[in-house]
Design a protein around this motif. Structure first.
Motif, PDB file in Angstrom:
ATOM      1  N   THR A   1      -5.086  -5.139  10.252  1.00  0.00           N
ATOM      2  CA  THR A   1      -3.876  -5.760  10.909  1.00  0.00           C
ATOM      3  C   THR A   1      -2.834  -4.986  10.621  1.00  0.00           C
ATOM      4  OG1 THR A   1      -2.978  -7.377   9.096  1.00  0.00           O
ATOM      5  CG2 THR A   1      -4.960  -7.957  10.101  1.00  0.00           C
ATOM      6  N   GLY A   2      -2.772  -3.851   9.764  1.00  0.00           N
ATOM      7  CA  GLY A   2      -1.474  -2.788   9.687  1.00  0.00           C
ATOM      8  C   GLY A   2      -1.648  -2.572   8.245  1.00  0.00           C
ATOM      9  N   VAL A   3      -1.426  -1.299   8.106  1.00  0.00           N
ATOM     10  CA  VAL A   3      -1.558  -0.755   6.511  1.00  0.00           C
ATOM     11  C   VAL A   3      -0.506  -1.158   6.077  1.00  0.00           C
ATOM     12  CG1 VAL A   3      -1.363   1.445   5.523  1.00  0.00           C
ATOM     13  CG2 VAL A   3      -2.779   1.265   7.455  1.00  0.00           C
ATOM     14  N   GLY A   4      -0.606  -1.855   4.852  1.00  0.00           N
ATOM     15  CA  GLY A   4       0.180  -2.590   4.129  1.00  0.00           C
ATOM     16  C   GLY A   4      -0.200  -2.634   2.504  1.00  0.00           C
ATOM     17  N   GLY A   5      -1.205  -1.955   2.113  1.00  0.00           N
ATOM     18  CA  GLY A   5      -1.598  -1.712   0.609  1.00  0.00           C
ATOM     19  C   GLY A   5      -2.290  -3.207   0.278  1.00  0.00           C
TER      20      GLY A   5
ATOM     21  N   ALA B   1       6.751 -16.907   2.666  1.00  0.00           N
ATOM     22  CA  ALA B   1       7.931 -16.034   2.413  1.00  0.00           C
ATOM     23  C   ALA B   1       7.346 -14.669   1.792  1.00  0.00           C
ATOM     24  CB  ALA B   1       8.573 -16.575   1.420  1.00  0.00           C
ATOM     25  N   ARG B   2       6.478 -14.852   0.831  1.00  0.00           N
ATOM     26  CA  ARG B   2       5.932 -13.644   0.254  1.00  0.00           C
ATOM     27  C   ARG B   2       5.339 -12.437   1.245  1.00  0.00           C
ATOM     28  NH1 ARG B   2       1.229 -12.497  -3.396  1.00  0.00           N
ATOM     29  NH2 ARG B   2       2.118 -10.597  -4.488  1.00  0.00           N
ATOM     30  N   ARG B   3       4.539 -13.076   2.142  1.00  0.00           N
ATOM     31  CA  ARG B   3       3.858 -12.414   3.110  1.00  0.00           C
ATOM     32  C   ARG B   3       4.963 -11.697   4.023  1.00  0.00           C
ATOM     33  NH1 ARG B   3       1.057 -14.222   8.596  1.00  0.00           N
ATOM     34  NH2 ARG B   3       0.472 -11.991   9.366  1.00  0.00           N
ATOM     35  N   ARG B   4       5.993 -12.352   4.380  1.00  0.00           N
ATOM     36  CA  ARG B   4       7.043 -11.765   5.075  1.00  0.00           C
ATOM     37  C   ARG B   4       7.545 -10.627   4.507  1.00  0.00           C
ATOM     38  NH1 ARG B   4      10.439 -16.021   6.649  1.00  0.00           N
ATOM     39  NH2 ARG B   4       8.977 -17.261   7.221  1.00  0.00           N
ATOM     40  N   ARG B   5       7.847 -10.910   3.199  1.00  0.00           N
ATOM     41  CA  ARG B   5       8.415  -9.734   2.376  1.00  0.00           C
ATOM     42  C   ARG B   5       7.586  -8.538   2.153  1.00  0.00           C
ATOM     43  NH1 ARG B   5       8.632 -10.003  -2.853  1.00  0.00           N
ATOM     44  NH2 ARG B   5       7.858 -12.260  -2.866  1.00  0.00           N
ATOM     45  N   LEU B   6       6.282  -8.689   2.051  1.00  0.00           N
ATOM     46  CA  LEU B   6       5.246  -7.490   1.890  1.00  0.00           C
ATOM     47  C   LEU B   6       5.256  -7.001   3.085  1.00  0.00           C
ATOM     48  CD1 LEU B   6       2.572  -9.086  -0.583  1.00  0.00           C
ATOM     49  CD2 LEU B   6       4.218  -7.319  -0.965  1.00  0.00           C
ATOM     50  N   ALA B   7       5.121  -7.519   4.286  1.00  0.00           N
ATOM     51  CA  ALA B   7       4.808  -7.002   5.599  1.00  0.00           C
ATOM     52  C   ALA B   7       6.208  -6.483   6.011  1.00  0.00           C
ATOM     53  CB  ALA B   7       4.568  -8.128   6.610  1.00  0.00           C
ATOM     54  N   GLY B   8       7.158  -6.703   5.543  1.00  0.00           N
ATOM     55  CA  GLY B   8       8.358  -5.874   5.807  1.00  0.00           C
ATOM     56  C   GLY B   8       8.466  -4.694   5.091  1.00  0.00           C
ATOM     57  N   PHE B   9       8.161  -4.545   3.935  1.00  0.00           N
ATOM     58  CA  PHE B   9       7.960  -3.558   3.021  1.00  0.00           C
ATOM     59  C   PHE B   9       6.951  -2.681   3.547  1.00  0.00           C
ATOM     60  CE2 PHE B   9       6.698  -0.976  -0.830  1.00  0.00           C
ATOM     61  CZ  PHE B   9       7.860  -0.628  -0.992  1.00  0.00           C
ATOM     62  N   ALA B  10       5.965  -3.080   3.955  1.00  0.00           N
ATOM     63  CA  ALA B  10       5.093  -1.995   4.885  1.00  0.00           C
ATOM     64  C   ALA B  10       5.449  -1.389   6.028  1.00  0.00           C
ATOM     65  CB  ALA B  10       3.705  -2.975   5.125  1.00  0.00           C
TER      66      ALA B  10
END
Ligand SMILES: Cc1cc2nc3c(=O)[nH]c(=O)nc-3n(C[C@H](O)[C@H](O)[C@H](O)COP(=O)(O)OP(=O)(O)OC[C@H]3O[C@@H](n4cnc5c(N)ncnc54)[C@H](O)[C@@H]3O)c2cc1C
Ligand SMILES: Cc1cc2nc3c(=O)[nH]c(=O)nc-3n(C[C@H](O)[C@H](O)[C@H](O)COP(=O)(O)OP(=O)(O)OC[C@H]3O[C@@H](n4cnc5c(N)ncnc54)[C@H](O)[C@@H]3O)c2cc1C
Ligand code: FES
Lengths: 398, 483, 122
Positions: free
Chosen positions: B331-335, B370-379
């Protein structure tokens, strides 16, 4: 202003442009995509006379076959397009089919087709890896193949008086007092003396821009491609069986069963497959092609692939251990009477059609280009184009 | 279930175990952090789950495991956050784990649900697994760009170096150069160094501090970056930004590389070149999601921040095709962290959809969201911080291979463009890049960029090579209506 | 095949890589992958590469075992006679195709080695 605008840079459009230019006309060749991006880029490159029954299409094919030979020698200096006159071997499952095949071959000979009857025990001389048990077959040395995308691209580029405009979509036709005087595109108008509709499977849509009806429909075909095999295919120029029986390539000619002949002429919308197996210069084996009318549906159909695989393995049991790595599909431009549309449209002066070649557009491209060029310049056509006239469907309906 | 067994809808959930007959409530393709996390959630909720993976062990790329045969006392030494893997593994419950299963095709089953066609083991035994729902968590592979000499033995992807070490305890080489772009270069270099290799340098084509602003905004990541920096320094590994390996050399095998100073677009500066001796080059320019399976089912894609295709999902990880979910790098490279979290979210959604209840958790669980949003934003920030510069094309010579499989040099690609191949597909049709064994997985990105396009979603009806014999044996299954 | 201790079909011997499949490290620190994880591998076995023995730790792939033995290429391309070995390491690139026990075109990086395997290079 070019003398001619050709719509569609597939095999047919490229050939039309090439021959028109050879007749001294200036040509603009437009395509909404890239060169060979339509059906030409998603089919195979067989140039077959073997699969055609005597009649107008076989006459076209015979002439086209000869033109391909000329083009191939001309193209060698251009870098070529993998023209290979390797010949086709049609095999019969049983004596009854063999008799029908032999009869067909006899009729084909009268149209100039060279055929060689192959007895059951001679089949292995042609194809050492062919499955045992076939009743016999017929070898057609005139069957050949090209890499169609490369052929289209090279022909389109061959003549300096052809201007290729890719990424340009024709959105309308320019008319003046009922006569077509050019095309409207998303990149501006291109006025021209004549317009050629080489839109392939989309030829009906282009005809509709001129307010006329061409009943061209898509007929889907899948092709399976194997892993590259060690031992590149080779053949000797005569198309005769090689001397190195037992070694060498797994598949030497185009090989298919006689059932193919009945499929091509079928009107059924349902799935029909009759695998044509052949090796390519890249080392892969191509297995094509299914025929079914399902609109423009690209969804992978595993049942179709499975059927093709089974038929291919039925012809060459050694293929069972060979892996397929790729499959693709394309949409043949299909007319109800299985004949292409070639000629001036009497309903719309200035508009010529060159489309609807179904599963034979590669093979029939040169003759189509030649006829169109002759019709535009008013030269006597090399062959009577009447059976292919664009208004024949209206008559049939009336 | 025997080879070519057909999916039998609602055949009941009897006989748990490797060879269970009948349909699974959920089949997950990919046993990486995303797939494992989802499996745990779904299995705990009582669903009948199977996890399929081509690999011999679970873990995926991030948590790639050593074979038992090594009897490692400290298997976690090669990993960051090994305890998380242990947690994921121990939470799998009675999910069936089908290893050594390569999925070559997925298709919609006749009575709803899906047929997952696999090849099992070295013998490539054909096998079909039936699923009511499907989660695609197939991860990503390294993105590579061509340069002169890149097909010399000794040149490999950064991920390959990592996989050799984590999965086989083999060092990619003794004297290794690590190059490319993106944060992944750091763990690759540090693990090689920790394992005893001499890392002759890490060359980041982007700016050295590209990540700094984002990392500072995420204290955890800043600490991680600092830790890598510290470890590199301890091993005396030079880390340089604005440098790219523009050529690899060697007579038959790699012996040295040319490193050039490059501008912001990655065009080499005149004169700023050095030659570095090495037996191995580990090179990577980020990752490409593996989308073959969702594409076979017609799942829609969208584009990531760098223009690459990714599976489009809603906030519950549902794709556009009912019953099909995607999580992790697809769904998108994010680690790995994001992959795991997405796995949890997907698992919950599958459970809710299977039971016909609203998705538990969010919005009642704003923390996950919220955590997902934060991690996805970082990715996303990472993707933007490490873009692939256009200047790599200036590294090419006419005889540089663009397509490794079909051995298509750059000159032939240019010739195809001259012949009217205006897009990536027609370059492929005219010059054959992408038609080889790997089906364009390796050269696809380069060919698309050379055509001036963003790479298109893949179209690979056959995701893994399958023998014609196996394919042929599938013919004539009655429930396949030929319409 | 080429690499330390072996010569390829072309007779070339390369000394670029001498990593052995065992507890041998590099650098001055004395570090090694084995020490890093505290590995005490169970007794291994051998496979044969063109007849030459190559040691394997149970569970390793053919590609990893060969690479560890300094054999970095085991295949020649069809058109340009280019040498190929591991590249992507995860079964995506098909560069590492290898013949094992007569079966062609297996991905060395995915194929777990088994005792007695006969690997042939081309
Ligand atoms: C699976 C399969 C196997 C086949 N095998 C063979 C074979 O072995 N031998 C053989 O002879 N034939 C074969 N064929 C058939 C052959 O591919 C076609 O007959 C042939 O390609 C048709 O060529 P064309 O130029 O008419 O059409 P196309 O190649 O489709 O070209 C038409 C072009 O028109 C363009 N176009 C359409 N509308 C517009 C517009 N409005 N503006 C601008 N451009 C437009 C399109 O972009 C397209 O490029 C096969 C076909 C299939 C599907
Ligand atoms: C070679 C490589 C090494 C990496 N190493 C690291 C690392 O050390 N540290 C780090 O931070 N990140 C690493 N990454 C990045 C990695 O993408 C993420 O860290 C993380 O593993 C993504 O998790 P995931 O669950 O989305 O997918 P993955 O962990 O990639 O798991 C996907 C799984 O799906 C399986 N699979 C794919 N296709 C099929 C199929 N058709 N049939 C069956 N199974 C299939 C694969 O075998 C794999 O196990 C690496 C990536 C690659 C490509
Ligand atoms: S690198 Fe081009 S097809 Fe594999």
């Amino acid at each position: 202003m070019p003398d001619v605008v050709v719509i569609g840079a597939g095999m047919i459009g490229a050939a039309c442009a090439y021959y028109a230019a050879r007749e001294g006309l200036s040509v603009t060749l437009v395509d909404r995509g890239a060169v060979a991006a339509g059906t030409t880029g998603s089919g195979e490159g067989n140039i077959l006379v073997s699969d055609k029954e005597p009649g107008p299409e076989l006459d076209l094919a015979m002439l086209s076959c000869r033109l391909w030979t000329e083009l191939a020698s001309e193209a060698r200096e251009l870098g070529g397009f993998e023209y290979e006159p390797k010949g086709g071997l049609v095999v019969a499952e049983n004596d009854e089919v063999l008799r029908a095949l032999a009869e067909l071959a006899g009729h084909q000979e009268k149209s100039g087709v060279v055929t060689r009857a192959v007895a059951a025990d001679e089949l292995a001389d042609y194809e050492p890896h062919l499955a045992p048990g076939f009743a016999g077959g017929v070898f057609y040395p005139q069957d050949a193949q090209v890499q169609p995308m490369l052929a289209a691209a090279r022909l389109a580029r061959r003549r300096p008086s052809v201007t290729l405009r890719t990424g340009t979509e024709v959105t309308g036709l320019l008319t003046e007092r009922g006569r077509v005087t050019g095309v409207r595109t998303d990149a501006g108008d291109i006025p021209a003396g004549a317009v050629v509709n080489a839109g392939g499977t989309w030829g009906g849509e282009i005809a509709a821009l001129a307010g006329v009806d061409l009943p061209i429909m898509p007929r889907r075909g899948f092709i399976l491609v194997t892993e590259p095999l060690t031992g590149l295919p080779s053949h000797d120029a005569s198309g005769a069986p090689g001397s190195s029986v037992g070694s060498g390539p797994l598949v030497r000619h185009k090989v298919y069963t006689a059932a193919y002949v009945t499929n091509v002429a079928s009107d059924s919308a349902g799935l029909e497959t009759s695998a044509v197996v052949e090796a390519t210069q890249a080392g892969t084996v191509l297995i094509g092609a299914s025929r079914e009318r399902v609109g423009f549906d690209r969804t992978v159909s595993l049942p179709v692939l499975a059927r093709l695989a089974r038929q291919a393995v039925g012809l060459f049991p050694a293929l069972a251990d060979v892996r397929a790595i790729r499959a693709y599909c394309g949409f043949r431009p299909y007319c109800p009477d299985h004949l292409p549309v070639i000629g001036a449209d009497p309903r719309v002066p200035g508009l010529y059609h060159a489309c609807g070649h179904e599963g034979a557009g590669i093979g029939l491209a040169p003759v189509t280009g030649l006829l169109i060029a002759q019709l535009i310049t008013g030269a006597a056509p090399e062959l009577d184009p009447a059976p292919f006239r664009p208004d024949r469907f209206a008559e049939a309906a009336a | 279930m025997t080879a070519h067994d057909t999916p039998t809808p609602d055949a009941g959930g009897d006989g748990v175990g490797e060879r269970a007959v009948g349909r699974y409530d959920l089949v997950i393709v990919g046993a990486g952090p995303a797939g494992l996390a989802a499996a745990g959630v779904a299995a705990r909720a009582g669903l009948r789950v199977a996890v399929l993976d081509a690999g011999a062990r679970i873990g995926g790329q991030y948590f790639r495991q050593l074979p038992e045969g090594f009897r490692a006392a400290r298997p976690g030494a090669l990993h960051h956050g090994f305890s998380r893997f242990v947690r994921l593994r121990d939470a799998l419950g009675d999910a069936d784990i089908l290893l050594g299963h390569r999925v070559w095709a997925v298709e919609r089953g006749p009575g709803g649900g899906f047929a997952v066609h696999c090849l099992e083991g070295r013998e490539e035994r054909a096998r079909t697994v039936a699923a009511a729902r499907l989660l695609i968590a197939t991860g990503a592979h390294d993105r590579v760009l061509p340069f002169p000499g890149w097909d010399l033995p000794g040149v490999m992807t950064a991920g390959a170096a990592q996989a050799l070490l984590k999965g086989n305890l083999v060092m990619a080489g003794r004297r290794v150069v690590v190059a490319g772009t993106g944060p992944f270069l750091l763990p690759v270099a540090t693990s090689l160094a920790a394992a005893g290799a001499t890392v002759a340098g890490v060359f980041e084509a982007g700016g050295r501090f590209a990540l700094a602003p984002q990392a500072l905004a995420r204290p955890g990541k800043a600490a991680e970056a600092l830790a890598y920096g510290y470890r590199l320094a301890r091993h005396r590994v030079p880390y340089k930004g604005g440098r790219a390996v523009v050529a690899a050399h060697g007579d038959g095998e790699l012996t040295h590389v040319t490193v050039a100073k490059v501008d912001a677009d990655w065009r080499p500066y005149r004169g700023g070149q050095e030659t570095i001796e090495c037996d191995t080059l580990a090179v990577g320019y980020g990752f490409v999601p593996q989308l073959d399976l969702p594409a076979q089912l017609g799942c829609e894609t969208s584009r990531d921040a760098a223009g690459g295709p990714v599976a489009r999902v809603d906030r519950h990880m549902r794709t556009s095709v009912a019953g099909v979910y995607a999580a992790g790098e697809t769904t998108g490279v994010g680690g790995a962290d994001l992959a795991e979290l997405e796995g949890v979210i997907a698992g919950r959604a599958v459970v809710a959809d299977a039971l016909g209840t609203p998705v538990a958790g969010d919005p009642a669980d704003p923390r996950t969201e919220a955590r997902r949003r934060r991690l996805a934003g970082f990715a996303r920030a990472l993707l933007r911080a490490y873009p692939v510069g256009d200047g790599w094309t200036s590294w090419l010579h006419d005889d540089t291979l663009i397509c490794r499989c079909e051995e298509v040099p750059y000159g032939r690609v240019k010739e195809a463009r001259d012949l009217g191949a205006a897009d990536a597909r027609s370059i492929k049709l005219l010059a054959r890049p992408g038609m080889g064994w790997c089906q364009g997985r390796i050269c696809g990105e380069a060919v698309a960029r050379l055509a001036g396009e963003d790479p298109a979603p893949p179209r690979r009806p056959i995701a893994q090579p399958v023998s014609l014999g196996d394919l042929a044996a599938m013919d004539g299954r009655d429930e396949w209506k030929e319409t | 095949m080429s690499g330390v201790g072996g010569s390829g079909p072309d007779g070339r011997v390369s000394g670029a890589s001498t990593v052995r499949n065992g507890d041998e490290g590099g650098g001055m620190s004395g570090a090694s992958p084995y020490r890093l994880v505290g590995a005490r591998p169970e007794p291994g076995f051998e496979v044969r590469v063109d007849g030459r023995p190559v040691p394997v730790v149970p569970g390793q792939t053919v590609g990893a075992a060969l690479h560890a033995a300094g054999i970095r290429t085991w295949r020649t391309t069809r058109f340009g006679d280019r040498r190929r070995g591991l590249f992507c390491g995860i079964g995506v690139c098909f560069d590492c195709l290898v013949t094992v026990n007569g079966v062609e075109n297996l991905r060395a990086c995915l194929t777990e080695a088994r005792p007695g395997d006969e690997v042939t290079t081309s």
